[in-house]
Design a protein around this motif. Sequence first.
Motif, PDB file in Angstrom:
ATOM      1  N   ILE A   1       0.906  -1.200   0.079  1.00 27.72           N
ATOM      2  CA  ILE A   1      -0.072   0.102  -0.161  1.00 27.72           C
ATOM      3  C   ILE A   1       0.855   1.229   0.085  1.00 27.72           C
ATOM      4  N   GLY A   2       1.765   1.171   0.685  1.00 23.63           N
ATOM      5  CA  GLY A   2       2.809   2.433   0.641  1.00 23.63           C
ATOM      6  C   GLY A   2       3.622   2.540  -0.608  1.00 23.63           C
ATOM      7  N   MET A   3       3.785   1.499  -1.415  1.00 25.45           N
ATOM      8  CA  MET A   3       4.537   1.713  -2.801  1.00 25.45           C
ATOM      9  C   MET A   3       3.321   2.213  -3.775  1.00 25.45           C
ATOM     10  N   ILE A   4       1.861   1.899  -3.271  1.00 26.38           N
ATOM     11  CA  ILE A   4       0.790   2.487  -4.227  1.00 26.38           C
ATOM     12  C   ILE A   4       0.618   4.036  -4.112  1.00 26.38           C
TER      13      ILE A   4
ATOM     14  N   THR B   1      -8.249   3.346 -12.770  1.00 23.65           N
ATOM     15  CA  THR B   1      -8.728   1.801 -13.331  1.00 23.65           C
ATOM     16  C   THR B   1      -8.146   0.849 -12.782  1.00 23.65           C
ATOM     17  N   CYS B   2      -6.798   0.967 -12.546  1.00 17.70           N
ATOM     18  CA  CYS B   2      -5.792  -0.130 -11.998  1.00 17.70           C
ATOM     19  C   CYS B   2      -6.071  -0.664 -10.754  1.00 17.70           C
TER      20      CYS B   2
ATOM     21  N   ALA C   1      -8.767  -1.450   2.344  1.00 22.02           N
ATOM     22  CA  ALA C   1      -9.220  -0.295   2.690  1.00 22.02           C
ATOM     23  C   ALA C   1      -8.225   1.020   2.601  1.00 22.02           C
ATOM     24  N   GLY C   2      -7.147   0.573   2.692  1.00 27.24           N
ATOM     25  CA  GLY C   2      -5.900   1.815   2.442  1.00 27.24           C
ATOM     26  C   GLY C   2      -5.862   1.934   0.986  1.00 27.24           C
ATOM     27  N   VAL C   3      -6.061   1.064  -0.048  1.00 26.55           N
ATOM     28  CA  VAL C   3      -5.914   1.192  -1.394  1.00 26.55           C
ATOM     29  C   VAL C   3      -7.257   1.921  -1.845  1.00 26.55           C
ATOM     30  N   LYS C   4      -8.390   1.499  -1.427  1.00 24.19           N
ATOM     31  CA  LYS C   4      -9.775   2.219  -1.439  1.00 24.19           C
ATOM     32  C   LYS C   4      -9.675   4.025  -1.303  1.00 24.19           C
ATOM     33  N   LYS C   5      -8.952   4.232  -0.295  1.00 22.80           N
ATOM     34  CA  LYS C   5      -8.854   5.372   0.122  1.00 22.80           C
ATOM     35  C   LYS C   5      -8.080   6.492  -0.537  1.00 22.80           C
ATOM     36  N   LEU C   6      -6.835   5.619  -1.231  1.00 17.23           N
ATOM     37  CA  LEU C   6      -6.097   6.240  -2.170  1.00 17.23           C
ATOM     38  C   LEU C   6      -6.799   6.398  -3.617  1.00 17.23           C
ATOM     39  N   VAL C   7      -7.531   5.511  -4.067  1.00 19.92           N
ATOM     40  CA  VAL C   7      -8.593   5.730  -5.277  1.00 19.92           C
ATOM     41  C   VAL C   7      -9.254   6.725  -4.934  1.00 19.92           C
ATOM     42  N   GLU C   8      -9.919   6.967  -3.718  1.00 18.93           N
ATOM     43  CA  GLU C   8     -10.995   7.993  -3.830  1.00 18.93           C
ATOM     44  C   GLU C   8     -10.189   9.434  -3.514  1.00 18.93           C
TER      45      GLU C   8
END
Length: 253
Positions: free
Chosen positions: A6-9, A26-27, A34-41
Amino acid sequence: MTSSKIGMIKEELAATDARELPAFITCYEQDERAGVKKLVETARKRYEKLQEELARTEALKKYEKEYDNYTYICGIDEVGRGPLAGPVVAGAVILPKDCDILYINDSKKLSAAKREELYDVIMERAVATGIGMAGPERIDEINILQATYEAMREAIANMNPKPDLLLNDAVTIPQVDIPQVPIIKGDAKSISIGAASIIAKVTRDRLMVAYEELYPEYDFASNKGYGSAQHIAALKKYGPTPIHRTTFIKNFF
């Protein structure tokens, strides 16, 4: 391991240009962490802000589009009509027809850091730029309005190629044989005038910071020559400097 990924994302998002955010979204939008969903938002919000800025910038081209039959459309603006010290500075900018510089606005509505950033971009991408100045002695001699016109004429004269249409912030410049369009609050309505206001403001601010080294008592780096309480107190204590406008400070003595 998950937190490391997640840190890398997160680092990837930080390095992603705003225009490339749809690919990032899209990726990762199917990732349920949860951490990735927050980054996408976060990416979605950044992209929405970009779209808003693109629309605002497009609206700023209204006058440039209206007069598109002219080849070199030049925005003109000035800064420094009100200060007690320093010159009045005029900026002139011809932007390319397909200008895609974002965040240009009335220089007063931008932070100093943003103005500096945009100054470099404008100077790099503009078809032509020009700066004109009238110093304190000239302002005292012919008055601030005439000195402003003089600085504007100098800015135009310093351009190559020469403009064939002027978009001016509010005024009509005398003794100029180029067609002119005065626009009230033009620095917030025309991308060319906004760009001119930025290069004029940065040029003058840099000059006033340099004057701080010569006259440290007056805090010119902070007040830029305007009549702040600290500036007026220093003026009364130490008297005027060679860069003060005599006609502007006579009421303080």
